[in-house]
Every structure is written in C-alpha cells, then in structure tokens.
Write an enzyme that holds these catalytic residues in place. Structure first.
Site, PDB file in Angstrom:
ATOM      1  N   LYS A   9       9.205 -15.433  71.390  1.00 36.98           N
ATOM      2  CA  LYS A   9       9.839 -15.999  72.587  1.00 36.98           C
ATOM      3  C   LYS A   9       9.431 -17.467  72.791  1.00 36.98           C
ATOM      4  CE  LYS A   9      10.380 -11.523  74.911  1.00 36.98           C
ATOM      5  NZ  LYS A   9      10.165 -10.750  76.173  1.00 36.98           N
ATOM      6  N   TYR A  49      20.340  -9.646  76.763  1.00 39.20           N
ATOM      7  CA  TYR A  49      19.608  -8.815  77.725  1.00 39.20           C
ATOM      8  C   TYR A  49      20.569  -8.119  78.709  1.00 39.20           C
ATOM      9  CZ  TYR A  49      14.789 -10.093  76.442  1.00 39.20           C
ATOM     10  OH  TYR A  49      13.577 -10.224  75.799  1.00 39.20           O
ATOM     11  N   PHE A  57      14.542  -9.194  87.951  1.00 35.36           N
ATOM     12  CA  PHE A  57      13.959 -10.289  87.172  1.00 35.36           C
ATOM     13  C   PHE A  57      14.940 -10.905  86.173  1.00 35.36           C
ATOM     14  CE2 PHE A  57      12.737  -6.259  85.035  1.00 35.36           C
ATOM     15  CZ  PHE A  57      13.278  -6.460  83.772  1.00 35.36           C
ATOM     16  N   ARG A  85       6.630  -2.374  67.896  1.00 34.86           N
ATOM     17  CA  ARG A  85       6.278  -2.309  69.330  1.00 34.86           C
ATOM     18  C   ARG A  85       4.776  -2.061  69.502  1.00 34.86           C
ATOM     19  NH1 ARG A  85      10.407  -2.539  73.158  1.00 34.86           N
ATOM     20  NH2 ARG A  85       9.130  -1.457  74.687  1.00 34.86           N
ATOM     21  N   THR A  91       4.455  -4.332  77.711  1.00 35.69           N
ATOM     22  CA  THR A  91       5.247  -5.442  78.274  1.00 35.69           C
ATOM     23  C   THR A  91       4.377  -6.437  79.030  1.00 35.69           C
ATOM     24  OG1 THR A  91       7.056  -3.863  78.553  1.00 35.69           O
ATOM     25  CG2 THR A  91       7.252  -5.961  79.718  1.00 35.69           C
ATOM     26  N   ARG A 102       0.888  -9.381  72.263  1.00 35.85           N
ATOM     27  CA  ARG A 102       1.076  -9.810  73.658  1.00 35.85           C
ATOM     28  C   ARG A 102      -0.271 -10.049  74.331  1.00 35.85           C
ATOM     29  NH1 ARG A 102       6.217  -5.798  74.981  1.00 35.85           N
ATOM     30  NH2 ARG A 102       7.842  -7.393  74.735  1.00 35.85           N
ATOM     31  N   ASN A 112       5.670 -12.996  77.658  1.00 36.78           N
ATOM     32  CA  ASN A 112       4.894 -12.055  76.848  1.00 36.78           C
ATOM     33  C   ASN A 112       5.084 -12.229  75.333  1.00 36.78           C
ATOM     34  OD1 ASN A 112       7.433 -11.042  76.671  1.00 36.78           O
ATOM     35  ND2 ASN A 112       7.008  -9.113  77.711  1.00 36.78           N
ATOM     36  N   HIS A 115       9.457 -10.043  71.463  1.00 41.14           N
ATOM     37  CA  HIS A 115      10.406  -8.972  71.801  1.00 41.14           C
ATOM     38  C   HIS A 115      10.526  -8.024  70.622  1.00 41.14           C
ATOM     39  CE1 HIS A 115      14.145  -6.852  72.726  1.00 41.14           C
ATOM     40  NE2 HIS A 115      14.445  -7.072  71.468  1.00 41.14           N
ATOM     41  N   GLU A 126      21.010  -5.326  68.345  1.00 41.65           N
ATOM     42  CA  GLU A 126      20.250  -6.580  68.419  1.00 41.65           C
ATOM     43  C   GLU A 126      20.164  -7.299  67.060  1.00 41.65           C
ATOM     44  OE1 GLU A 126      16.528  -5.544  70.283  1.00 41.65           O
ATOM     45  OE2 GLU A 126      17.494  -5.230  72.223  1.00 41.65           O
TER      46      GLU A 126
HETATM   47  P1  ATP Z   1      11.343  -6.695  75.230  1.00 41.08           P
HETATM   48  O1  ATP Z   1      12.658  -6.016  75.507  1.00 41.08           O
HETATM   49  O2  ATP Z   1      11.388  -8.209  75.474  1.00 41.08           O
HETATM   50  O3  ATP Z   1      10.766  -6.343  73.898  1.00 41.08           O
HETATM   51  P2  ATP Z   1       9.991  -4.673  76.736  1.00 41.08           P
HETATM   52  O4  ATP Z   1      10.920  -3.735  76.052  1.00 41.08           O
HETATM   53  O5  ATP Z   1       8.524  -4.434  76.614  1.00 41.08           O
HETATM   54  O6  ATP Z   1      10.274  -6.170  76.284  1.00 41.08           O
HETATM   55  P3  ATP Z   1      11.753  -4.645  79.013  1.00 41.08           P
HETATM   56  O7  ATP Z   1      11.584  -3.684  80.135  1.00 41.08           O
HETATM   57  O8  ATP Z   1      12.840  -4.424  78.037  1.00 41.08           O
HETATM   58  O9  ATP Z   1      10.330  -4.777  78.284  1.00 41.08           O
HETATM   59  O10 ATP Z   1      11.908  -6.080  79.673  1.00 41.08           O
HETATM   60  C1  ATP Z   1      12.483  -7.159  78.944  1.00 41.08           C
HETATM   61  C2  ATP Z   1      11.702  -8.413  79.249  1.00 41.08           C
HETATM   62  O11 ATP Z   1      11.902  -8.761  80.615  1.00 41.08           O
HETATM   63  C3  ATP Z   1      10.182  -8.273  79.138  1.00 41.08           C
HETATM   64  O12 ATP Z   1       9.716  -8.421  77.820  1.00 41.08           O
HETATM   65  C4  ATP Z   1       9.715  -9.404  80.026  1.00 41.08           C
HETATM   66  O13 ATP Z   1       9.833 -10.673  79.366  1.00 41.08           O
HETATM   67  C5  ATP Z   1      10.722  -9.332  81.165  1.00 41.08           C
HETATM   68  N1  ATP Z   1      10.267  -8.458  82.256  1.00 41.08           N
HETATM   69  C6  ATP Z   1      10.172  -7.111  82.237  1.00 41.08           C
HETATM   70  N2  ATP Z   1       9.747  -6.626  83.418  1.00 41.08           N
HETATM   71  C7  ATP Z   1       9.549  -7.714  84.206  1.00 41.08           C
HETATM   72  C8  ATP Z   1       9.105  -7.903  85.549  1.00 41.08           C
HETATM   73  N3  ATP Z   1       8.786  -6.860  86.325  1.00 41.08           N
HETATM   74  N4  ATP Z   1       9.022  -9.170  86.022  1.00 41.08           N
HETATM   75  C9  ATP Z   1       9.366 -10.232  85.240  1.00 41.08           C
HETATM   76  N5  ATP Z   1       9.805 -10.121  83.976  1.00 41.08           N
HETATM   77  C10 ATP Z   1       9.891  -8.891  83.452  1.00 41.08           C
HETATM   78 MG    MG Z   2      13.012  -4.057  76.024  1.00 42.07          MG
END
Ligand code: ATP
Ligand code: MG
Length: 137
Positions: A9, A49, A57, A85, A91, A102, A112, A115, A126
């Site tokens: 990222k 996304y 968010f 993962r 996350t 992370r 973080n 992805h 994706e």
């Molecule tokens: P990713 O999809 O990026 O691999 P993830 O699967 O661990 O991450 P998701 O729930 O899919 O988490 O959220 C996508 C992204 O949105 C997170 O990686 C983070 O950058 C952001 N995000 C998630 N939850 C929050 C939150 N509560 N506040 C702010 N940003 C968030």
């Molecule tokens: Mg995700």
C-alpha cells in the site's frame, strides 16, 4: 495450487519497504508470478474496494489508497491465500505481532502496509482487476 493478489500500500511504498516485503514473500516460498507498480485513480480504488462501499471508513480508505504509488503482485503456491494473509497479520497494525508484515510496517488499522485477497472468489476478481492474462506467468 492457488493464486492471490498482494498489494504493497502507499504508506509502505512511501517509506521504502517494498524490498523487505518482497524478500519476505520470496523467503516464505510463495512464487511471485506477476508484479507492477502503479498509482490508482479514485475510480480505480473505489472499484477495487467496492465490497466496502457502505462502510464508514470507505472514503478515507480510497483517499489513502490513492495518495501515492502501490506495488501489485500475484502470488502462487499451495494455500497461497491463507499463507499470504498469515504473513501480513491482522488488519489492525497496532495489534499485529511484530513478526508479521503489518506489525513491522503498518502504523494503524487503516495504514496497514499490505493487502491480501480473503477467499478464492475475491482472489480471482482482484488478480484480474490488476493483471491481464498475458501479464500473469
Ligand atoms: P485488506 O482487504 O486490505 O487486505 P483486510 O482484509 O485485513 O485488509 P478489510 O476489512 O478488508 O481488512 O478492510 C480493508 C482495508 O480497509 C483495511 O486493510 C484497512 O486499510 C481499512 N480498514 C478496515 N477497517 C477499518 C477501520 N475500522 N477504520 C479505518 N480503516 C479500516
Ligand atoms: Mg479485505
């Protein structure tokens, strides 16, 4: 054999952590079958996304993901989705163990560093979103 999409990222690219993250991928035994650097537009980040469009968010996430260049990769291996993962960690970077990417390179729940796709269907969407068939070895 599975394939998954990995992103470095904008926070981690700006901090110069690409090399260490790619080294961790290679040391894990996952194969790097495609890689490129790009700077997402707002519409491209929103499309990537889209599953989070209703989340509070979402707009902040799109702003973050478009603030600078990213690195996109396709990783291949047995159980690649879960392995990537697990390497990334949870996350919320502030709660991620220090032996995860992370935990080492992220700074918040949003910023973080990396992805990873979370299932076979999202991995298919994706990897196709970022790479044409000709670009995937
Ligand atoms: P990713 O999809 O990026 O691999 P993830 O699967 O661990 O991450 P998701 O729930 O899919 O988490 O959220 C996508 C992204 O949105 C997170 O990686 C983070 O950058 C952001 N995000 C998630 N939850 C929050 C939150 N509560 N506040 C702010 N940003 C968030
Ligand atoms: Mg995700």
């Amino acid at each position: 054999m599975q394939r998954t999409l990995a992103l470095i990222k904008p926070d981690a690219v700006a901090a110069g952590h690409q090399g260490k993250i790619i080294a961790a991928i290679q040391e894990s035994g996952l194969r790097l079958v495609a890689i490129k650097s790009l700077h997402l537009s707002t519409e491209q980040a929103r499309g990537f996304y889209h599953v989070h469009a209703e989340r509070p968010f979402f707009n902040d996430l799109v702003t973050f993901m478009t603030e600078g260049p990213i690195v996109a990769m396709v990783l291949e291996g047995d159980n690649a989705i879960k392995r990537w993962r697990d390497l990334m960690g949870p996350t919320n970077a502030t709660e991620a163990p220090k032996d995860t990417l992370r935990g080492q390179f992220g700074t918040s729940i949003e910023r973080n560093a990396t992805h990873g796709s979370d299932a076979e269907d999202t991995a298919a969407f994706e990897t196709g979103y970022f790479f044409a068939g000709l670009e995937r070895l």
